[in-house]
Design a protein around this motif. Structure first.
Motif, PDB file in Angstrom:
ATOM      1  N   UNK A   2       0.834  -1.199   0.000  1.00 42.06           N
ATOM      2  CA  UNK A   2       0.000   0.000   0.000  1.00 42.06           C
ATOM      3  C   UNK A   2       0.871   1.253   0.000  1.00 42.06           C
ATOM      4  N   UNK A   3       0.260   2.354  -0.377  1.00 44.79           N
ATOM      5  CA  UNK A   3       0.996   3.618  -0.452  1.00 44.79           C
ATOM      6  C   UNK A   3       1.523   4.036   0.924  1.00 44.79           C
ATOM      7  N   UNK A   4       0.685   3.881   1.966  1.00 42.28           N
ATOM      8  CA  UNK A   4       1.116   4.237   3.316  1.00 42.28           C
ATOM      9  C   UNK A   4       2.265   3.350   3.781  1.00 42.28           C
ATOM     10  N   UNK A   5       2.181   2.070   3.479  1.00 42.95           N
ATOM     11  CA  UNK A   5       3.248   1.153   3.877  1.00 42.95           C
ATOM     12  C   UNK A   5       4.557   1.500   3.180  1.00 42.95           C
ATOM     13  N   UNK A   6       4.486   1.881   1.908  1.00 46.17           N
ATOM     14  CA  UNK A   6       5.721   2.239   1.205  1.00 46.17           C
ATOM     15  C   UNK A   6       6.286   3.554   1.731  1.00 46.17           C
ATOM     16  N   UNK A   7       5.417   4.500   2.098  1.00 41.68           N
ATOM     17  CA  UNK A   7       5.904   5.751   2.690  1.00 41.68           C
ATOM     18  C   UNK A   7       6.591   5.492   4.021  1.00 41.68           C
ATOM     19  N   UNK A   8       5.987   4.635   4.832  1.00 40.01           N
ATOM     20  CA  UNK A   8       6.557   4.322   6.138  1.00 40.01           C
ATOM     21  C   UNK A   8       7.877   3.581   5.995  1.00 40.01           C
ATOM     22  N   UNK A   9       7.951   2.662   5.055  1.00 40.28           N
ATOM     23  CA  UNK A   9       9.172   1.886   4.862  1.00 40.28           C
ATOM     24  C   UNK A   9      10.324   2.770   4.406  1.00 40.28           C
ATOM     25  N   UNK A  10      10.040   3.777   3.622  1.00 35.65           N
ATOM     26  CA  UNK A  10      11.090   4.658   3.111  1.00 35.65           C
ATOM     27  C   UNK A  10      11.403   5.822   4.051  1.00 35.65           C
ATOM     28  N   UNK A  11      10.632   5.989   5.096  1.00 31.63           N
ATOM     29  CA  UNK A  11      10.833   7.112   6.000  1.00 31.63           C
ATOM     30  C   UNK A  11      10.247   8.409   5.478  1.00 31.63           C
ATOM     31  N   UNK A  12       9.537   8.348   4.358  1.00 27.76           N
ATOM     32  CA  UNK A  12       8.966   9.562   3.776  1.00 27.76           C
ATOM     33  C   UNK A  12       7.754  10.057   4.552  1.00 27.76           C
ATOM     34  N   UNK A  13       7.206   9.214   5.424  1.00 24.91           N
ATOM     35  CA  UNK A  13       6.074   9.667   6.228  1.00 24.91           C
ATOM     36  C   UNK A  13       6.485  10.830   7.123  1.00 24.91           C
ATOM     37  N   UNK A  14       7.769  10.884   7.496  1.00 21.21           N
ATOM     38  CA  UNK A  14       8.237  11.997   8.315  1.00 21.21           C
ATOM     39  C   UNK A  14       8.147  13.308   7.549  1.00 21.21           C
ATOM     40  N   UNK A  15       8.364  13.260   6.242  1.00 21.84           N
ATOM     41  CA  UNK A  15       8.210  14.467   5.429  1.00 21.84           C
ATOM     42  C   UNK A  15       6.765  14.949   5.437  1.00 21.84           C
ATOM     43  N   UNK A  16       5.842  14.009   5.390  1.00 21.36           N
ATOM     44  CA  UNK A  16       4.421  14.364   5.425  1.00 21.36           C
ATOM     45  C   UNK A  16       4.088  15.004   6.770  1.00 21.36           C
ATOM     46  N   UNK A  17       4.572  14.412   7.846  1.00 19.57           N
ATOM     47  CA  UNK A  17       4.320  14.978   9.173  1.00 19.57           C
ATOM     48  C   UNK A  17       4.979  16.345   9.322  1.00 19.57           C
ATOM     49  N   UNK A  18       6.167  16.498   8.769  1.00 24.16           N
ATOM     50  CA  UNK A  18       6.871  17.777   8.855  1.00 24.16           C
ATOM     51  C   UNK A  18       6.081  18.871   8.136  1.00 24.16           C
ATOM     52  N   UNK A  19       5.599  18.578   6.945  1.00 19.50           N
ATOM     53  CA  UNK A  19       4.801  19.550   6.198  1.00 19.50           C
ATOM     54  C   UNK A  19       3.514  19.870   6.963  1.00 19.50           C
ATOM     55  N   UNK A  20       2.906  18.860   7.557  1.00 18.03           N
ATOM     56  CA  UNK A  20       1.701  19.077   8.356  1.00 18.03           C
ATOM     57  C   UNK A  20       1.991  19.980   9.555  1.00 18.03           C
ATOM     58  N   UNK A  21       3.112  19.756  10.221  1.00 19.25           N
ATOM     59  CA  UNK A  21       3.490  20.608  11.356  1.00 19.25           C
ATOM     60  C   UNK A  21       3.719  22.056  10.919  1.00 19.25           C
ATOM     61  N   UNK A  22       4.395  22.241   9.807  1.00 18.99           N
ATOM     62  CA  UNK A  22       4.640  23.595   9.295  1.00 18.99           C
ATOM     63  C   UNK A  22       3.322  24.266   8.935  1.00 18.99           C
TER      64      UNK A  22
END
Length: 103
Positions: A2-22
């Protein structure tokens, strides 16, 4: 995968959280600059503080895997702080009386 699983595996979910925090930080700054002070605005800002704190605690500080004592103390702090902000809006005279040094 799944897309979420691939984001989590690559560590890209942190980029999503960072953008959300900003985005939440910019939104709260815009609200603080333009909105008239009110209970609703105070509650919205307090809720943003809680959400941002949870994102930072869980994903950037990685406290989920730390000692439960530390994890729960950090969570308690970030729930208590916004609650105090809302209570200070609701009961300013009472809080001033409780915290004054003189008679």
């Amino acid at each position: 995968m799944s897309k979420l699983a691939s984001l989590t595996a690559n560590g890209k979910h942190l980029n999503v959280y960072w953008v959300l925090l900003i985005a939440m930080t910019l939104l709260s700054a815009a609200i603080a600059e333009r909105a008239e002070p009110s209970l609703l605005i105070t509650i919205v800002i307090a809720a943003m503080i809680v959400i941002k704190a949870r994102l930072v605690i869980d994903h950037f500080m990685e406290l989920k895997s730390a000692s439960p004592y530390i994890y729960h103390m950090m969570n308690a702090y970030f729930y208590l702080f916004p609650l105090i902000a809302v209570l200070s809006w609701l009961f300013p005279e009472t809080l001033a009386e409780w915290t004054s040094l003189g008679p």
